[in-house]
Design a protein around this motif. Structure first.
Motif, PDB file in Angstrom:
ATOM      1  N   LYS A   2      39.439  45.941  48.221  1.00  0.00           N
ATOM      2  CA  LYS A   2      40.672  45.146  47.183  1.00  0.00           C
ATOM      3  C   LYS A   2      40.730  43.702  47.771  1.00  0.00           C
ATOM      4  N   ILE A   3      40.304  42.795  46.885  1.00  0.00           N
ATOM      5  CA  ILE A   3      40.008  41.520  47.023  1.00  0.00           C
ATOM      6  C   ILE A   3      41.054  40.689  46.365  1.00  0.00           C
ATOM      7  N   ALA A   4      41.587  39.612  46.877  1.00  0.00           N
ATOM      8  CA  ALA A   4      42.494  38.705  46.244  1.00  0.00           C
ATOM      9  C   ALA A   4      41.756  37.208  46.361  1.00  0.00           C
ATOM     10  N   VAL A   5      42.048  36.612  45.130  1.00  0.00           N
ATOM     11  CA  VAL A   5      41.321  35.137  44.948  1.00  0.00           C
ATOM     12  C   VAL A   5      42.740  34.320  44.778  1.00  0.00           C
ATOM     13  N   ILE A   6      42.439  33.119  45.436  1.00  0.00           N
ATOM     14  CA  ILE A   6      43.274  32.110  45.628  1.00  0.00           C
ATOM     15  C   ILE A   6      42.457  30.637  45.336  1.00  0.00           C
ATOM     16  N   GLY A   7      43.066  29.883  44.647  1.00  0.00           N
ATOM     17  CA  GLY A   7      42.522  28.429  44.502  1.00  0.00           C
ATOM     18  C   GLY A   7      41.857  28.260  43.036  1.00  0.00           C
TER      19      GLY A   7
END
Length: 392
Positions: A2-7
Motif C-alpha cells: 500500500k503506497i502513498a505519493v506526496i509532492g
C-alpha cells in the motif's frame, strides 16, 4: 504493498516533470498488484476538498490548497503527510525536496517506510524567494535524515548527496514518455508558418533557470537564413519573466511562442524540428530532452552535468553554460552540419532506447520498496520471464 505519493500536483499530467513521471510510474505499479494513493492539490485537479477519482488505477485524492505562490506546495504536502500517517501505508513516497520537509510525520508508525525521490536541487531555482529557498533546503536535510531510501534521477545528484552528506542514494533515472501518432501533413506547424526541419525548438517551462532568454539572444544575433525559433512551454510562477521575453521578441516574425502544447500538437511540433536546444543552467534529468532524443531530433544543450550524462559520446552537442558567444557558435555549427548532427541523433536515439525504460524504472522502484520493507519483491515482468524459462 500500500503506497502513498506526496509532492505531485496531481494527475493527469499537464505541465511539470514530476507529474509526468508519476503518470508513467504509478499506473505500472498498480498493474503489478499494488495500491497507490496520490495526494494532489485541489487547485490543480479542480476538485472539491477530499474528493477522489481514479487515474489508470491510481486513486487521486484532492487536498485543500492555498492560492499563494510558494505556500501551496508546502501546505498540501503537510496535509498529505498527515493523511498518510493516519492510514498506515507500507510506503510513503515523497517527490521533490520541498515536500520532503514533512518526511518525519509518516515515521510515527514504525512499520511505514519513507522514500524520497530528488528530481533536482529545487532550492537553486530562481523563482523562489529567500524564505521558500530556506524551506526547500530544510526539506533536503529532512530527506537525508528521515528517508529510509533516497532516490536520485541523475549521476550528478548522486555525487552531490554523497559529497555533501555522505549519504548513499539509489540512482533511478527518468525516461521519456512515448509519443503517439501525429499529423503526417504537418498541418498545425504550417499554420504557425513553420517548415519541417527548418526550426529550432525550446521545450520547457519559461523560467529563468532554463535560460530561454539566452537562446533568444543567440538566435537574434545569428539570424540564420530560413530558420525559425519555436518556444513551447507554460508559465510557472514567472509571469514577469515571460512578459519580458514576449516584449523582447514582439516584432520578430522568426520567433514563435506556442504556449504549452499537449498530445498530437506537441508531438507534431517536436517531430518537425531540425534542432532541439536546452540552454538550462539547472536540471535534474530533463524529460523533454529524453523525449527529443527518443524521437531522433538532434540535440544542442548547455554543458551542465545532467546534459553531459545524456549526450556525451557523440550523442549531441554541448556549449558552455551561460556563455552567449559559445551558444551562438554552436548554433551556427549545428545549422551548417546537418549530416553530422543526424549521426549524433541516431546515436542518441539508440542510447535512450537501451538505457531509459519505464518498465525497468518500475522494477527498480519496486525492488527498492521490497528491500526497504524487508520483503522479496519481483515485478510481473520478472515473474513472467521466470515462468517462460520453466515452461521451456
Amino acid at each position: 504493498m500500500k503506497i502513498a505519493v506526496i509532492g505531485a500536483k496531481g494527475l493527469p499530467p499537464k505541465q511539470g516533470g514530476i507529474e509526468h513521471y508519476c503518470a508513467e510510474l504509478y499506473p505500472r505499479i498498480v498493474a503489478q498488484g499494488h495500491s497507490v494513493d496520490l495526494f494532489a492539490r485541489s487547485s490543480y485537479t479542480q476538485g472539491s476538498w477530499l474528493e477522489n477519482y481514479n487515474y489508470e488505477g491510481v486513486r487521486v485524492i484532492s487536498l485543500p490548497s492555498v492560492d499563494f505562490r510558494g505556500v501551496d506546495a508546502f501546505a498540501t504536502s503537510a496535509l498529505g503527510a498527515i493523511a498518510a500517517t493516519g492510514n498506515k501505508y507500507d510506503i510513503v513516497h515523497f517527490h521533490a525536496l520541498g515536500p520532503s520537509l514533512f518526511t518525519f510525520l509518516p515515521r510515527v508508525y514504525n512499520s511505514t517506510k519513507v522514500i524520497v525521490t530528488c528530481h533536482g536541487l529545487d532550492w537553486q531555482r530562481a523563482k523562489w524567494g529567500n524564505f521558500s529557498t530556506r524551506l526547500i533546503q530544510m526539506g533536503e536535510k529532512a530527506a537525508v535524515r528521515f528517508a529510509h531510501g533516497l532516490v536520485v534521477v541523475s549521476e550528478a545528484l548522486q555525487t552531490y548527496f554523497l559529497q555533501t552528506y555522505s549519504r548513499e542514494t539509489a540512482y533511478i533515472p527518468n525516461a521519456p514518455a512515448s509519443y503517439g501518432e501525429s499529423d503526417p501533413n504537418f498541418t498545425y506547424g504550417t499554420q504557425l508558418g513553420l517548415w519541417q526541419g527548418r526550426y529550432i525548438i525550446f521545450l520547457g517551462r519559461l523560467v529563468p533557470e532554463k535560460r530561454p532568454d539566452l537562446l533568444i539572444d543567440a538566435f537574434c544575433a545569428l539570424k540564420p537564413s530560413g530558420w525559425k525559433l519555436v518556444l513551447t512551454g507554460g508559465v510557472s510562477d514567472t509571469k514577469s519573466f515571460t512578459s519580458n521575453l514576449l516584449e523582447k521578441v514582439a516584432n520578430n516574425r522568426d520567433i514563435v511562442f506556442t504556449d504549452e502544447l499537449r498530445g498530437t500538437r506537441l508531438w507534431e511540433i517536436v517531430r518537425g524540428a531540425g534542432l532541439f536546444v536546452l540552454p538550462s543552467n539547472l536540471e535534474g534529468l530533463p524529460l523533454s530532452m529524453l523525449e527529443a532524443m527518443q524521437e531522433g531530433i538532434p540535440i544542442l544543450a548547455s554543458d551542465i552535468p545532467p546534459h553531459q550524462q545524456l549526450i556525451n559520446g557523440e550523442r549531441g552537442m554541448l556549449f558552455e553554460s551561460e556563455n552567449l558567444d559559445s551558444c551562438i557558435n554552436s548554433l551556427h555549427w549545428a545549422i551548417h552540419h546537418p549530416q553530422q548532427l543526424a549521426v549524433m541523433a541516431k546515436n542518441a536515439q539508440r542510447y535512450v532506447q537501451m538505457n531509459y525504460n519505464w518498465n525497468r524504472i518500475t522494477a527498480d522502484n519496486l525492488k527498492l520498496y521490497g528491500d526497504i520493507c524487508g520483503i522479496a519483491s519481483k515485478s510481473r515482468i520478472q515473474k513472467e520471464e521466470e515462468l517462460s524459462i520453466i515452461e521451456s
